[in-house]
Design an enzyme around this catalytic site. Structure first.
Site, PDB file in Angstrom:
ATOM      1  N   ASP A   9       1.226  -4.728   4.491  1.00  0.00           N
ATOM      2  CA  ASP A   9       0.739  -4.690   3.117  1.00  0.00           C
ATOM      3  C   ASP A   9      -0.732  -4.279   3.139  1.00  0.00           C
ATOM      4  O   ASP A   9      -1.421  -4.435   4.155  1.00  0.00           O
ATOM      5  CB  ASP A   9       0.907  -6.079   2.496  1.00  0.00           C
ATOM      6  CG  ASP A   9       0.442  -6.152   1.056  1.00  0.00           C
ATOM      7  OD1 ASP A   9       0.668  -5.175   0.303  1.00  0.00           O
ATOM      8  OD2 ASP A   9      -0.145  -7.175   0.683  1.00  0.00           O
ATOM      9  N   ASP A  11      -3.286  -4.742   0.024  1.00  0.00           N
ATOM     10  CA  ASP A  11      -4.182  -5.631  -0.725  1.00  0.00           C
ATOM     11  C   ASP A  11      -4.038  -7.071  -0.242  1.00  0.00           C
ATOM     12  O   ASP A  11      -2.956  -7.641  -0.264  1.00  0.00           O
ATOM     13  CB  ASP A  11      -3.896  -5.527  -2.219  1.00  0.00           C
ATOM     14  CG  ASP A  11      -4.084  -4.101  -2.723  1.00  0.00           C
ATOM     15  OD1 ASP A  11      -5.000  -3.420  -2.225  1.00  0.00           O
ATOM     16  OD2 ASP A  11      -3.303  -3.667  -3.585  1.00  0.00           O
ATOM     17  N   ASP A 145       0.654 -11.052   2.455  1.00  0.00           N
ATOM     18  CA  ASP A 145      -0.120 -12.219   2.019  1.00  0.00           C
ATOM     19  C   ASP A 145       0.453 -12.871   0.773  1.00  0.00           C
ATOM     20  O   ASP A 145       0.131 -14.016   0.477  1.00  0.00           O
ATOM     21  CB  ASP A 145      -1.570 -11.819   1.736  1.00  0.00           C
ATOM     22  CG  ASP A 145      -1.661 -10.856   0.557  1.00  0.00           C
ATOM     23  OD1 ASP A 145      -0.939  -9.843   0.550  1.00  0.00           O
ATOM     24  OD2 ASP A 145      -2.469 -11.110  -0.361  1.00  0.00           O
TER      25      ASP A 145
END
Length: 193
Positions: A9, A11, A145
């Site tokens: 990922d 961001d 996250d």
């Protein structure tokens, strides 16, 4: 050589969206200079210190920040480019998987700014995928996250590692806390490399 696939990922894992959004809000006079709210929940509308009373206000601010090239200027999370280059040298195929295409009419800008940011930081990758349906993509390992994405990936039977953030401490491991030698070692062990 049989290379393993690592879905990464952007961001909150490689790019510091929280800092970039706070900087943009400071520039707009919506946050005091030097004030960086701690993201205690994934949704900024629910976390203390952010000036978003609801999701529509956040989306309007995010859309304006995208127009101002938010994705091209985001701070990199310390150590991410070096760690990803090390993983690439170790035989890992890095597939960037991000859910950035949710503002209609901004797709070309977002894709271009994302590719520019990856090139500017010399981040290696074999594929660049824009999807919110990460649990539909198979990889040897996923690194994310977002608590809801982590749960969805695991429910789909995908091996998933948590990139540590204040808003995901309830997500069970495995986890890496930062892009350092220990973090790279954890990812390589999970990948069986």
């Amino acid at each position: 050589m049989d290379r393993k696939v690592l879905d990464v990922d952007l961001d909150g894992v490689c790019a510091d969206y929280t800092r970039a959004m706070a900087d943009w809000l400071i520039g707009q006079g919506r946050l005091p200079a030097g004030r960086y709210p701690v993201p205690t929940t994934y949704e900024m509308t629910e976390a203390d210190g952010w000036p978003f009373p609801d999701a529509s206000d956040w989306l309007a601010a995010h859309t304006a920040a995208e127009t101002d090239r938010l994705y091209a200027r985001m701070p990199v999370i310390q150590g991410a480019p070096e760690a990803l280059r090390e993983l690439d040298r170790a035989g890992v195929d890095i597939r960037i998987v991000t859910h950035r295409l949710f503002v209609p009419g901004h797709h070309r800008l977002v894709v271009a700014d994302t590719a520019q940011w990856l090139d500017d930081h010399d981040i290696p990758y074999r594929s660049l995928c824009f999807t919110g349906l990460k649990d539909s993509m198979h990889a040897d390992l996923h690194l994310d996250d977002a608590p809801d994405i982590i749960m969805a990936l695991r429910e789909a039977g995908e091996l998933t590692c948590v990139f540590d953030q204040p808003y995901n401490h309830d997500a069970p491991g495995p986890r890496i806390r930062r892009w350092d030698k220990e973090g790279v070692g954890t990812l390589l062990r999970l990948l069986g490399v």
